[in-house]
Design a protein around this motif. Sequence first.
Motif: not given
Length: 392
Positions: A201-209, A227-230, A238-243, A248-254
Motif C-alpha cells: 500500500w502506498i499513501s497517495h498525496t494529491p499533486g505529488q508522485p 476486506a472485513r472493513g469494506i 482505494l482508502e483503508p481505515s485508520d486501523n 500496516l505501520v506496525r507490520a513494517k516496524d516489526c
Amino acid sequence: SGEAEAAKVDPALEIRWRACFGDIEKRPVPQAFDSASGCKLLQLFLTTLWCWVDKLLDELKPQKVTVVSLCAVIYEPKDRKADRRIKRINCTKFSNWYKFKELVELVYINANGYVHVDFDCDGLGPYIDLMLLEEAALAQTRAVPLLSGARARPATATMIQENVIAGVLAAEQAGTGWAIAIQDQWRCPDTNCGNHPYTCWISHTPGQPDCFEKQLPVNGNIIKIWARGIDAQLCTVLEPSDNVRLALVRAKDCIELDKQKRRVSSRGEGEGDGNIAALTKLLIVGQLKQLSQAQLAPPVATLLPPTTWEPLKYDHWQEILEHTLNFWDWFRTTPSGLLHQFIMKMWKEVVLAGRLNINLIMDPSENGIPMTLWVEYYGFPPGVLLQLRKAA
C-alpha cells in the motif's frame, strides 16, 4: 476485414457456474451448480450472467444473502491451479467484461482445445449464522486468558501465539470477496521491492508522485481485516481505515526490527532489553514522523525513463500475455491523440494475428520489430511505434 477477423477469434468454451459462501470446497451452494460444453464466446453476455445471479438469489430466499464478488476463472485443463487467470466481473462496468473476453482470446490463441471458464459467485449469508460464529469466536478468545492461571510466566512462543490468536480468528472471518479486489488494486509495481509482486500500500498525496520508498507491505491477515472493513462500510478498496493503516505501520516496524536483530546477532554483538526497547521506540517515532510530514513534503523529481527497453522476465507464456494485455488497456485509456478504433486495429493485427508480445514489440532489433517491418509489413506509421515505445 474487421468482421472476418472477429469471426476467427470466437473460441468454444467449457463453462461451469458455481457459487459458495466464502469457500467453494467447504460451503458450496448446490442450487447454483451448472455446466455447458461448446459455448461460443460471442454468445456470452453480461446481462445474462447477472440474470443467473438474480435467479440464484431468488432460489435462496428467505435467506438474506449478499453477493460479495463474481469472478471468472479462465484456464486450460493442463494448467495448474496457481496459473489460472482470474477476472473480477462487475455489473456496472462493461470494461471489465470486455477485458474478460480479451483475456479469453489470449488464452485461446495458444490453447490445444477447449478453454475452460468457471463463473464463481461468492456470497455472505445468512447474516444470523455469521453473527453467531463471530460471537462464539470472541467468547473463545476471551476465555483463553482466564484459563492461563494466576502466576506470571515467562514469554514463550506458545504464549505469543495465544496473545495474537484473537486477531487471527477475527481475520479469518473476513472472507475472500474483497481480498481479490485489494490484491489487484495494490499489487506492488516496484521490481526492487522485497515484497514484489505481492501487495503493497502506498499513501497517495494529491499533486505529488508516488514515493515507492514509503510503501508498506500488506500481509494476508491485514488484507482480510481490510476486506472485513469494506463489508462493514468502514473503508474502501482505494482508502483503508485508520486501523488498517496502523496495522500496516506496525507490520513494517516489526520487519525492520527483525532485520536489525539479525544484523546484531550476525556480528555477535549482545544487546540488552533496554537497547531493543530504545530501537523499537526510534523506529516507531521515525515512521510516525514520515507519515505526519507526508503532506508537507516537496514534490519529488521524477526519474527519466530508460533509453532502452528492458525485457520483462517471465516463467510462463501466460505471464507475458497478461503484461501485453495490461499495457494495451492502459495505452487505450491514456490520452495519446490516437482513435480507439485505430488502437484496437493495431491490437488485432499485431498482437492477436501476429502473436507478438510486448517484449517483441519494444525490441527494435531483427529479433523484434524493426521499423521497416512495422511500416512495410503491417502498414502503420513509424510515429505510432515510437509513441508506443515511449509510453512503455
